[in-house]
Motif scaffolding. Structure first.
Motif, PDB file in Angstrom:
ATOM      1  N   ASP A 151     -24.085  19.698 -11.409  1.00 27.14           N
ATOM      2  CA  ASP A 151     -23.709  18.288 -11.300  1.00 27.14           C
ATOM      3  C   ASP A 151     -24.784  17.468 -10.601  1.00 27.14           C
ATOM      4  O   ASP A 151     -25.100  16.349 -11.026  1.00 27.14           O
ATOM      5  CB  ASP A 151     -22.386  18.147 -10.549  1.00 27.14           C
ATOM      6  CG  ASP A 151     -21.193  18.626 -11.367  1.00 27.14           C
ATOM      7  OD1 ASP A 151     -21.347  18.778 -12.597  1.00 27.14           O
ATOM      8  OD2 ASP A 151     -20.120  18.849 -10.779  1.00 27.14           O
ATOM      9  N   ASN A 171     -20.465   8.178  -2.660  1.00 30.61           N
ATOM     10  CA  ASN A 171     -19.576   9.326  -2.547  1.00 30.61           C
ATOM     11  C   ASN A 171     -19.283   9.827  -3.963  1.00 30.61           C
ATOM     12  O   ASN A 171     -18.591   9.174  -4.737  1.00 30.61           O
ATOM     13  CB  ASN A 171     -18.273   8.947  -1.841  1.00 30.61           C
ATOM     14  CG  ASN A 171     -17.408  10.155  -1.527  1.00 30.61           C
ATOM     15  OD1 ASN A 171     -17.260  11.063  -2.340  1.00 30.61           O
ATOM     16  ND2 ASN A 171     -16.826  10.172  -0.343  1.00 30.61           N
ATOM     17  N   ARG A 202     -17.436  12.046  -5.013  1.00 28.66           N
ATOM     18  CA  ARG A 202     -16.042  12.379  -5.270  1.00 28.66           C
ATOM     19  C   ARG A 202     -15.249  11.128  -5.672  1.00 28.66           C
ATOM     20  O   ARG A 202     -14.241  11.217  -6.372  1.00 28.66           O
ATOM     21  CB  ARG A 202     -15.428  13.022  -4.033  1.00 28.66           C
ATOM     22  CG  ARG A 202     -14.001  13.501  -4.207  1.00 28.66           C
ATOM     23  CD  ARG A 202     -13.599  14.368  -3.031  1.00 28.66           C
ATOM     24  NE  ARG A 202     -14.148  15.725  -3.166  1.00 28.66           N
ATOM     25  CZ  ARG A 202     -14.227  16.605  -2.168  1.00 28.66           C
ATOM     26  NH1 ARG A 202     -13.845  16.256  -0.957  1.00 28.66           N
ATOM     27  NH2 ARG A 202     -14.713  17.818  -2.370  1.00 28.66           N
ATOM     28  N   LYS A 203     -15.733   9.962  -5.257  1.00 27.76           N
ATOM     29  CA  LYS A 203     -14.993   8.722  -5.478  1.00 27.76           C
ATOM     30  C   LYS A 203     -15.648   7.794  -6.505  1.00 27.76           C
ATOM     31  O   LYS A 203     -14.991   6.885  -7.014  1.00 27.76           O
ATOM     32  CB  LYS A 203     -14.852   7.970  -4.154  1.00 27.76           C
ATOM     33  CG  LYS A 203     -14.108   8.732  -3.070  1.00 27.76           C
ATOM     34  CD  LYS A 203     -14.079   7.949  -1.776  1.00 27.76           C
ATOM     35  CE  LYS A 203     -13.336   8.701  -0.672  1.00 27.76           C
ATOM     36  NZ  LYS A 203     -13.341   7.948   0.615  1.00 27.76           N
ATOM     37  N   ILE A 263     -20.360  14.243  -1.131  1.00 26.93           N
ATOM     38  CA  ILE A 263     -18.909  14.108  -1.280  1.00 26.93           C
ATOM     39  C   ILE A 263     -18.219  14.023   0.075  1.00 26.93           C
ATOM     40  O   ILE A 263     -17.002  13.935   0.152  1.00 26.93           O
ATOM     41  CB  ILE A 263     -18.306  15.282  -2.087  1.00 26.93           C
ATOM     42  CG1 ILE A 263     -18.575  16.620  -1.389  1.00 26.93           C
ATOM     43  CG2 ILE A 263     -18.854  15.297  -3.509  1.00 26.93           C
ATOM     44  CD1 ILE A 263     -17.866  17.803  -2.025  1.00 26.93           C
ATOM     45  N   ASP A 264     -19.023  14.052   1.158  1.00 29.64           N
ATOM     46  CA  ASP A 264     -18.492  14.077   2.515  1.00 29.64           C
ATOM     47  C   ASP A 264     -18.863  12.776   3.227  1.00 29.64           C
ATOM     48  O   ASP A 264     -20.048  12.490   3.431  1.00 29.64           O
ATOM     49  CB  ASP A 264     -19.077  15.288   3.253  1.00 29.64           C
ATOM     50  CG  ASP A 264     -18.474  15.505   4.633  1.00 29.64           C
ATOM     51  OD1 ASP A 264     -18.399  14.532   5.403  1.00 29.64           O
ATOM     52  OD2 ASP A 264     -18.092  16.652   4.944  1.00 29.64           O
TER      53      ASP A 264
END
Length: 351
Positions: free
Chosen positions: A249, A220, A222-223, A202-203
């Protein structure tokens, strides 16, 4: 000697002066030249992992990734002498049980981990005691220094063994979930074996580092939808998924993004939220003949191959060292770990 001890969970480690360790007949004392600050140490500091028996009585000195020079040996130690440059697997083994005799001492019936079990102090100190030295010590090649030994001491050798357990072959698609120390190590190893590696995190900064270590694609989490992204990149799914983090997850994303006949390798231990349990899509695993494989540490005999690859320059654990620190700086590193702000290995080299 000077040491850093966990005296209370989630409270700053205390820098103390304590007596030097004394070896028993089969033991050795190592003068520490470098010791990694591992997320497993952070978990011990948090008070995690009581459900798997890793709940040491406090105070205790953490640290299980170290390299150094033998200071003293017990009278029954035959294969090592003062002055020898050595490291150890983080899992101290008895050398006598069924698993040790079969060559898989990482599964030892009496396995102990430095700084994570009561009575076995770790390497955040000037000296550390290694029990059963003839079995547990690993001699370092001449061109492998103590900083490299600390870098490979847990996360790197764990990533290496995870890739071995995944039976990774040249050309395989390997998705590595979590690009911390273990994940970056696994990426470097898989790349050296000729695999096509996808890094998941996520980084964005960590994903860029993963590309530098050989990942040809980055996702990513998160995206993007991780499962869809991996299946699109690989045109059907990864051959091997390795979870280097241990949250529900990442476990599920890894399993669900495999192609039929794929293999999931579980390296990361879970957090207090999971408590060791994650629900799995059992019907999918069955119908697609997916394998779910656990992986811990690296068996002592396999260090020969690992150190050979490092000595020849094909692998470079030291490249993953983010910074060298003083013993007094471990608390700042733990705080950075709490915020997931570390991007590689932090290694104590100044005592």
């Amino acid at each position: 000697m000077k040491t850093a001890k966990i005296v209370q969970h989630k409270r700053p480690l205390e820098i103390l002066n304590v007596p030097d360790p004394q070896p028993g007949p089969e033991d050795a004392v190592i003068k520490i030249e470098a010791c990694g600050v591992c997320r497993s140490d952070w978990h011990a500091w948090q008070g995690d992992w009581a459900w798997i028996g890793l709940s040491p009585e406090l105070p205790i000195t953490p640290g299980h990734e170290f390299g150094g020079v033998i200071e003293e040996v017990g009278k029954e130690v035959k294969s090592f002498r003062p002055g020898d440059r050595v490291t150890v697997p983080f899992h101290s083994a008895c050398g006598r049980c069924e698993y040790c005799k079969k060559g898989v001492p990482n599964l030892c019936e009496n396995l102990q981990i430095y700084g994570l079990v009561s009575g076995l102090e770790g390497g955040y100190a000037e000296y550390v005691l290694v029990r059963n030295a003839d079995f547990n010590l690993i001699r370092l090649p001449e061109n492998v220094d103590s900083l490299t030994a600390a870098a490979l001491g847990c996360r790197y050798m764990t990533g290496y063994h995870g890739i071995v357990r995944g039976h990774v072959k040249p050309g395989d698609w390997v998705a590595v979930h979590g690009t911390g120390g273990v994940g970056l190590s696994a990426i470097q190893v898989a790349n050296a074996l000729g695999a096509q590696v996808i890094a998941v995190d996520i980084d964005e900064q960590k994903l860029e580092i993963a590309k530098q270590e050989g990942a040809i694609a980055a996702v990513n989490a998160r995206k993007e939808n991780v499962v869809e992204a991996i299946k699109e990149i690989t045109k059907g799914g990864a051959h091997v998924g390795l979870d280097a983090l241990g949250i529900k997850d990442t476990v599920l994303n890894s399993v669900l993004s495999l192609r039929k006949g794929g293999r999931h390798v579980q390296v990361g231990l879970t957090t207090s939220e999971e408590g060791g349990f994650v629900s799995l899509p059992v019907d999918l695993i069955t119908a697609s003949e997916i394998e779910f494989v656990g992986s811990i540490g690296n068996p002592h005999p396999d260090y020969r191959g690992l150190l050979s690859l490092i000595s020849s320059g094909r692998l470079n654990p030291k490249r993953l060292v983010e910074r060298e620190i003083k013993l007094e700086e471990v608390n700042a590193v733990f705080e950075n770990m709490s915020q997931y702000n570390t991007k590689g290995f932090n290694v104590i080299t100044k005592f």
